[in-house]
Design a protein around this motif. Structure first.
Motif, PDB file in Angstrom:
ATOM      1  N   PHE A 243      -7.254 -14.338   1.954  1.00  0.00           N
ATOM      2  CA  PHE A 243      -7.769 -13.519   0.966  1.00  0.00           C
ATOM      3  C   PHE A 243      -8.289 -14.374  -0.319  1.00  0.00           C
ATOM      4  O   PHE A 243      -7.802 -15.563  -0.729  1.00  0.00           O
ATOM      5  CB  PHE A 243      -6.615 -12.422  -0.151  1.00  0.00           C
ATOM      6  N   PRO A 244      -9.790 -14.749  -0.674  1.00  0.00           N
ATOM      7  CA  PRO A 244     -10.382 -13.420  -0.743  1.00  0.00           C
ATOM      8  C   PRO A 244     -11.435 -13.917   0.365  1.00  0.00           C
ATOM      9  O   PRO A 244     -12.104 -12.843   0.628  1.00  0.00           O
ATOM     10  CB  PRO A 244     -11.744 -13.233  -1.792  1.00  0.00           C
TER      11      PRO A 244
ATOM     12  N   THR B 178       1.678  -6.515   7.845  1.00  0.00           N
ATOM     13  CA  THR B 178       0.408  -5.939   8.569  1.00  0.00           C
ATOM     14  C   THR B 178      -0.119  -6.571   7.425  1.00  0.00           C
ATOM     15  O   THR B 178      -1.625  -7.237   8.387  1.00  0.00           O
ATOM     16  CB  THR B 178       0.492  -4.463   8.971  1.00  0.00           C
ATOM     17  N   ARG B 179      -0.796  -6.460   6.171  1.00  0.00           N
ATOM     18  CA  ARG B 179      -1.312  -7.349   5.390  1.00  0.00           C
ATOM     19  C   ARG B 179      -1.969  -8.650   5.521  1.00  0.00           C
ATOM     20  O   ARG B 179      -2.661  -9.175   5.938  1.00  0.00           O
ATOM     21  CB  ARG B 179      -0.944  -6.981   4.000  1.00  0.00           C
TER      22      ARG B 179
ATOM     23  N   LEU C 157      -4.024   1.749   5.773  1.00  0.00           N
ATOM     24  CA  LEU C 157      -4.279   0.579   6.065  1.00  0.00           C
ATOM     25  C   LEU C 157      -4.601   1.304   7.777  1.00  0.00           C
ATOM     26  O   LEU C 157      -5.363   0.916   7.951  1.00  0.00           O
ATOM     27  CB  LEU C 157      -2.928   0.111   5.706  1.00  0.00           C
TER      28      LEU C 157
ATOM     29  N   TYR D  86      -4.727  -2.746  -6.815  1.00  0.00           N
ATOM     30  CA  TYR D  86      -5.198  -4.230  -6.039  1.00  0.00           C
ATOM     31  C   TYR D  86      -6.986  -4.295  -7.133  1.00  0.00           C
ATOM     32  O   TYR D  86      -7.148  -5.093  -6.632  1.00  0.00           O
ATOM     33  CB  TYR D  86      -5.821  -4.539  -5.075  1.00  0.00           C
TER      34      TYR D  86
ATOM     35  N   TYR E 234     -10.561 -13.246   3.275  1.00  0.00           N
ATOM     36  CA  TYR E 234     -10.583 -11.939   3.978  1.00  0.00           C
ATOM     37  C   TYR E 234     -10.155 -10.823   2.951  1.00  0.00           C
ATOM     38  O   TYR E 234     -10.033 -11.423   1.692  1.00  0.00           O
ATOM     39  CB  TYR E 234      -9.595 -12.084   5.417  1.00  0.00           C
ATOM     40  N   ASP E 235     -11.449  -9.743   3.660  1.00  0.00           N
ATOM     41  CA  ASP E 235     -11.014  -8.994   2.563  1.00  0.00           C
ATOM     42  C   ASP E 235      -9.879  -8.028   1.850  1.00  0.00           C
ATOM     43  O   ASP E 235      -9.401  -7.256   0.857  1.00  0.00           O
ATOM     44  CB  ASP E 235     -12.150  -7.858   2.649  1.00  0.00           C
ATOM     45  N   THR E 236      -8.880  -8.089   2.672  1.00  0.00           N
ATOM     46  CA  THR E 236      -7.150  -7.455   2.360  1.00  0.00           C
ATOM     47  C   THR E 236      -6.716  -7.922   1.691  1.00  0.00           C
ATOM     48  O   THR E 236      -6.481  -8.856   2.064  1.00  0.00           O
ATOM     49  CB  THR E 236      -6.655  -6.867   3.676  1.00  0.00           C
ATOM     50  N   PRO E 237      -6.272  -7.693   0.216  1.00  0.00           N
ATOM     51  CA  PRO E 237      -5.255  -8.887  -0.241  1.00  0.00           C
ATOM     52  C   PRO E 237      -4.014  -7.521   0.035  1.00  0.00           C
ATOM     53  O   PRO E 237      -3.398  -6.766   0.570  1.00  0.00           O
ATOM     54  CB  PRO E 237      -5.767  -8.095  -1.847  1.00  0.00           C
ATOM     55  N   VAL E 238      -2.863  -8.311  -0.550  1.00  0.00           N
ATOM     56  CA  VAL E 238      -1.882  -8.512  -0.578  1.00  0.00           C
ATOM     57  C   VAL E 238      -1.328  -9.362  -2.158  1.00  0.00           C
ATOM     58  O   VAL E 238      -1.697 -10.483  -2.629  1.00  0.00           O
ATOM     59  CB  VAL E 238      -0.600  -9.082   0.640  1.00  0.00           C
ATOM     60  N   PHE E 239       0.303  -8.906  -2.538  1.00  0.00           N
ATOM     61  CA  PHE E 239       0.506  -8.962  -4.075  1.00  0.00           C
ATOM     62  C   PHE E 239       1.649 -10.257  -3.170  1.00  0.00           C
ATOM     63  O   PHE E 239       2.543 -10.704  -2.590  1.00  0.00           O
ATOM     64  CB  PHE E 239       2.099  -7.835  -4.421  1.00  0.00           C
TER      65      PHE E 239
ATOM     66  N   ARG F  19     -13.720  -9.506   9.110  1.00  0.00           N
ATOM     67  CA  ARG F  19     -13.027  -9.756   7.461  1.00  0.00           C
ATOM     68  C   ARG F  19     -12.769  -8.743   7.270  1.00  0.00           C
ATOM     69  O   ARG F  19     -12.028  -8.615   5.952  1.00  0.00           O
ATOM     70  CB  ARG F  19     -13.754 -10.691   7.036  1.00  0.00           C
TER      71      ARG F  19
ATOM     72  N   MET G 212      -4.136  -8.463   9.301  1.00  0.00           N
ATOM     73  CA  MET G 212      -5.160  -8.253   8.189  1.00  0.00           C
ATOM     74  C   MET G 212      -5.558  -9.015   7.240  1.00  0.00           C
ATOM     75  O   MET G 212      -6.953  -9.530   6.792  1.00  0.00           O
ATOM     76  CB  MET G 212      -5.072  -7.493   7.112  1.00  0.00           C
TER      77      MET G 212
ATOM     78  N   GLU H 226     -11.756  -4.935   5.125  1.00  0.00           N
ATOM     79  CA  GLU H 226     -10.330  -4.000   5.270  1.00  0.00           C
ATOM     80  C   GLU H 226     -10.504  -2.440   6.320  1.00  0.00           C
ATOM     81  O   GLU H 226     -11.833  -2.501   6.771  1.00  0.00           O
ATOM     82  CB  GLU H 226     -10.017  -3.525   3.393  1.00  0.00           C
TER      83      GLU H 226
ATOM     84  N   GLU I  25       3.973  -2.494   6.158  1.00  0.00           N
ATOM     85  CA  GLU I  25       2.941  -3.054   5.287  1.00  0.00           C
ATOM     86  C   GLU I  25       2.656  -4.252   5.370  1.00  0.00           C
ATOM     87  O   GLU I  25       1.083  -4.528   5.073  1.00  0.00           O
ATOM     88  CB  GLU I  25       2.920  -2.030   4.696  1.00  0.00           C
TER      89      GLU I  25
ATOM     90  N   ILE J 124       5.974  -2.657  -4.168  1.00  0.00           N
ATOM     91  CA  ILE J 124       7.024  -1.718  -3.803  1.00  0.00           C
ATOM     92  C   ILE J 124       6.206  -1.815  -2.207  1.00  0.00           C
ATOM     93  O   ILE J 124       6.131  -0.392  -1.579  1.00  0.00           O
ATOM     94  CB  ILE J 124       8.236  -0.928  -4.153  1.00  0.00           C
ATOM     95  N   TYR J 125       6.629  -2.318  -1.457  1.00  0.00           N
ATOM     96  CA  TYR J 125       5.689  -2.655   0.016  1.00  0.00           C
ATOM     97  C   TYR J 125       7.567  -1.911   1.265  1.00  0.00           C
ATOM     98  O   TYR J 125       8.247  -1.833   1.129  1.00  0.00           O
ATOM     99  CB  TYR J 125       5.899  -3.367   0.809  1.00  0.00           C
TER     100      TYR J 125
ATOM    101  N   CYS K 154       2.411   2.324   8.546  1.00  0.00           N
ATOM    102  CA  CYS K 154       2.556   1.161   7.207  1.00  0.00           C
ATOM    103  C   CYS K 154       3.051   2.182   6.365  1.00  0.00           C
ATOM    104  O   CYS K 154       3.904   0.889   5.395  1.00  0.00           O
ATOM    105  CB  CYS K 154       1.478   0.377   7.082  1.00  0.00           C
TER     106      CYS K 154
END
Lengths: 278, 506
Positions: B306-307, B296-297, A215, A259, B309-314, A41, B301, A43, B293, B288-289, A221
């Motif tokens: 989230f949370p 993929t997030r 990433l 973040y 899973y650890d990967t955040p996204v706006f 899970r 990922m 990153e 990216e 701005i992605y 990416c």
């Protein structure tokens, strides 16, 4: 899956991680990094390569505990496995005979700069190592660095090393008496920034190893984009080494904090899950 | 680029003719007169309600049921000269698989598909059929509405998978030849499937930790559920394909290393590389992605969880997506699903020039995605934390056609306006992945980092090394990648077979 050979706390908040990764170990060059995922899970995070043993087939990194991913790494034991360990990534550091090379490292960068210092020494340079710590008990790998250095300095904020100075002051003092042809500065963003600012007026080319959020780490990416000489570069494939005098530092500082709130949320979630009260 | 005016190869023509003349096909044609077939209306694909589905990632389309599928199959006129086959980049025997559905032989239909297409349940979902097979369908010429070839492809392959009795074709006897496939995306998976069936030993090397390439990191679950992909990969594994994950060829191992390990032929399908940006002021502000990216997030990922899973996204409230392709649609619809109150496509040309599949545009509109056509951003504004808060746009009008044949957008003077947004996703394409070119000096690479190939054989300048998909095209589609892969696989098989001869002679 990659097996943990050794994970130990070097000094408070800084850990060493030695991983069994024979293929990676065979290809490692100074200045490169790996992408690691602490668990399914987690990153994908980049770690600088601090050492490797191609015969034993292991690769070593030093990391600072900051967020959830590094917290997870910091409790691994030998024999544990991580699902993702991929590398070596990024372009290797430029190693050749420059004359006198000053290797400035701080935090995890003391580990990361070590293979560069070693290779610079092997390439026939006079190597000056300058390590920065907040207090004397935070210094590690002193012996390893000394072994590949002609001169060795420590800057520290406590009185132990008799300087009470942050790295740029000591750096400036050193170059006053010695002609330095190149500075290599690895470590936290602020350290690399201040070293670059210290050498800018002196015109000494300063190479930094940038540490933006990544990433995939393989040029797909675009998360790791940084502005260098007013052009967008991708740290994972164009770097991570860049000319510190050309980097847009303010942009890097702010992008690294992208973040910030999420990281706090993530960490408290993980702590609640793993260390519940009662 | 490949020659699009090619005639149908004689072997394919002969094969189609033989199928056409089979007795059961003749019977089937007679069973329902053409006039009656033409009267049947195109069967509507059942789908989730837009105002519900735009809040989660469950698949939008449910798929045709058996009754509808047979009805749809009856619409196919089983033409003597099936244009649809020529419209298909991998040359599927389309009338044959459709007529098997009409005859109720659904699993046989899936097997027929797999003779030419290793990933039919994926193509049935993501191919732009309306601009390929369905565009040249003879029924479309006659009635204006083509046979729903894509929906039928999906039906047959889903049926076989759900039946639990997936047919595993017998591989030819082992040839003793080893093939390295670099990249586990649509091109790589196709080559692997083709060559393993020929008896070669195939290993796929993948840089990421999951198999699928763009199918897993790019295309969202609501369009291509992960379990569909996993089933196709499981099928390849049962055929004997081996996967090695977390290996970046060019970094972890070089082509040379693989040669020394005894690999005889190579396929480079490393896909998309660095995303394109517009190079306008403020583009590196936070929020701005690139679409790569962002997707993929969320997809690979699992930032959607989230949370946990650890990967955040706006999760922006006001999202702007730049571009008019499928990736732009996926991004805008993903932003909506993650809670955006406004999710808008900003495209510099007009609706008809958008490269996205018609169905995706339609679905996006249903889900409440807004469209600003003839609009382009010229700079971004950030707040005190360097987070994007607005973008300045310019209106365009269409001028003369450019090299792509589409009318070139021309800025309208003094038409600037400000759009307040807190999330931008740049979906204007990507170049080829730079790694293999950077680290394999003898490999011939073009101006944009794309690997150069002979378009008839997909051979690179290096002996035994072939390539296909986005690594040679820049940003293209899944099916074009698979088309390249099929050509490459056939040529690689020839190459490997001739190599065998060499060793016997020496």
């Amino acid at each position: 899956m990659a097996k943990i050979i050794r994970r130990e706390r070097l000094v408070p908040n800084l850990h060493l991680l030695e991983i069994e990764a024979p293929k990676v170990a065979r290809k490692c060059k100074p200045g490169q990094f790996v992408i690691i995922m602490p668990d399914e899970r987690g990153e994908r995070i980049p770690l600088n390569i601090a050492d490797w043993d191609s015969e034993k087939g292991t690769v070593t990194s030093v990391f600072l505990v900051v967020g959830t991913s590094t917290q997870k790494l910091s409790i691994l034991r030998s024999g544990d496995e991580v699902p993702v360990y991929v590398g070596p990534l990024g372009k290797p550091a430029e190693i050749k005979k420059f004359g006198t090379v000053l290797c400035a490292g701080g935090c995890y960068g003391i580990g990361a700069v070590y293979p560069v210092a070693r290779a610079m020494k092997e390439a026939g340079n006079k190597v000056i190592s300058l390590l920065d710590v907040k207090a004397n008990y935070l210094l590690y790998w002193e012996d390893k660095l000394k072994a590949v250095s002609d001169e060795f300095f420590v800057s520290s904020r406590d009185s132990y090393y008799d300087c009470k100075e942050f790295i740029p002051k000591v750096l400036k003092d050193v170059v006053k008496t010695t002609k330095v042809d190149r500075v290599i500065s690895y470590g936290c963003t602020y350290l690399m920034y201040t070293c670059s600012e210290a050498t800018r007026p002196l015109g000494i080319k300063t190479i930094v190893s940038l540490n933006p959020i990544m990433l995939d780490g393989t040029g797909m990416c675009g998360a790791c984009r940084v502005s260098v000489d007013e052009k967008t570069k991708f740290a994972c494939v164009d770097g991570p080494d860049f000319d510190g005098h050309l980097v847009d530092w303010q942009e890097l500082f702010s992008r690294r904090k992208s973040y910030f709130d999420d990281e706090i949320q993530s960490l408290s979630y993980w702590e609640k899950e793993n260390f519940p009260k009662n | 680029m490949p020659d699009k005016t090619k005639q149908m190869p004689p072997e394919l023509k002969a094969m189609l003719r033989a199928g056409f003349n089979e007795d059961w096909r003749k019977e089937l044609r007679k069973s329902l007169p053409v006039k009656e077939r033409m009267k049947i209306r195109r069967q509507k694909m059942p789908e989730r309600k837009p105002d519900l589905r735009n809040k989660h990632f469950k698949e939008v389309n449910f798929g045709l049921d058996a009754k509808k599928a047979v009805k749809e199959a009856q619409r196919c006129l089983d033409c003597a000269n099936p244009q649809c086959v020529m419209g298909c980049p991998v040359g599927i025997d389309i009338p044959a698989f459709i007529k098997l559905i009409e005859a109720g032989k659904f699993s046989d239909s899936a097997r027929k598909l797999k003779e030419t297409n290793s990933l039919p349940s994926i193509c049935g979902r993501v191919c732009p059929q309306e601009s390929q097979c369905e565009a040249v369908c003879n029924l479309k010429k006659a009635t204006g509405v083509s046979v729903a070839i894509g929906n039928l492809e999906r039906f047959a392959s889903d049926f076989e998978r759900d039946s639990g009795k997936v047919f595993i074709p017998k591989a030819l006897p082992p040839t003793g030849k080893k093939v390295a496939v670099i990249g586990a995306g649509p091109a790589g998976l196709t080559v692997a499937g083709e060559l393993v069936k020929k008896g070669h030993k195939v290993t796929v090397f993948e840089a990421l930790h999951v198999v699928g390439g763009v199918l897993v990191y790019g295309i969202p679950d609501f369009r291509l559920p992960n379990k569909i992909l996993r089933a196709e990969v499981a099928y390849l594994e049962r055929l004997g394909v081996k996967f090695e994950m977390n290996i970046v060829v060019g970094k972890t191992v070089s082509l040379e290393d693989l040669k020394n390990d005894g690999y005889d032929a190579f396929f480079i399908g490393t896909g998309a590389g660095l995303p394109n940006f517009m190079n306008i002021p403020g583009e590196n502000l936070i929020g701005i992605y690139s679409a790569n990216e962002y997707l993929t997030r969320v997809n690979l990922m699992r930032a959607v969880d989230f949370p946990e899973y650890d990967t955040p996204v706006f999760k922006g409230k006001r999202a702007a997506v730049l571009g008019g392709g499928n990736v732009a649609m996926d991004s805008a619809r993903t932003a909506k699903r993650l809670g955006a109150e406004m999710s808008v496509i900003v495209y510099r040309r007009s609706r008809i020039e958008m490269p996205a599949r018609v169905e995706e545009v339609h679905h996006a509109e249903e889900e409440g995605i807004e469209f600003h056509f003839l609009t382009t951003p010229i700079r971004y504004f950030g707040d005190d934390k360097n987070r994007v808060k607005a973008m300045e746009c310019l209106r365009m009008r269409l001028g003369e056609p450019d090299s792509s044949g589409r009318r070139r957008p021309v800025p309208i003077k003094d038409s600037e306006f400000i759009m307040e947004i807190d999330l931008v996703i740049v979906a204007i394409g990507n170049s080829s992945n730079p790694l293999i070119g950077q680290t394999t000096p003898e490999l011939e690479v073009g101006k944009w980092g794309n690997v150069e190939v002979d378009w008839d054989t997909m051979a690179t300048n290096m002996d035994g090394v072939y390539a296909g998909g986005d690594i040679i095209r820049g940003g293209a589609t899944v099916i074009l990648a698979m088309g390249d892969a099929r050509i490459a696989a056939a040529e690689m098989h020839k190459y490997l077979s001739s190599k065998k001869q060499d060793t016997n002679d020496s």
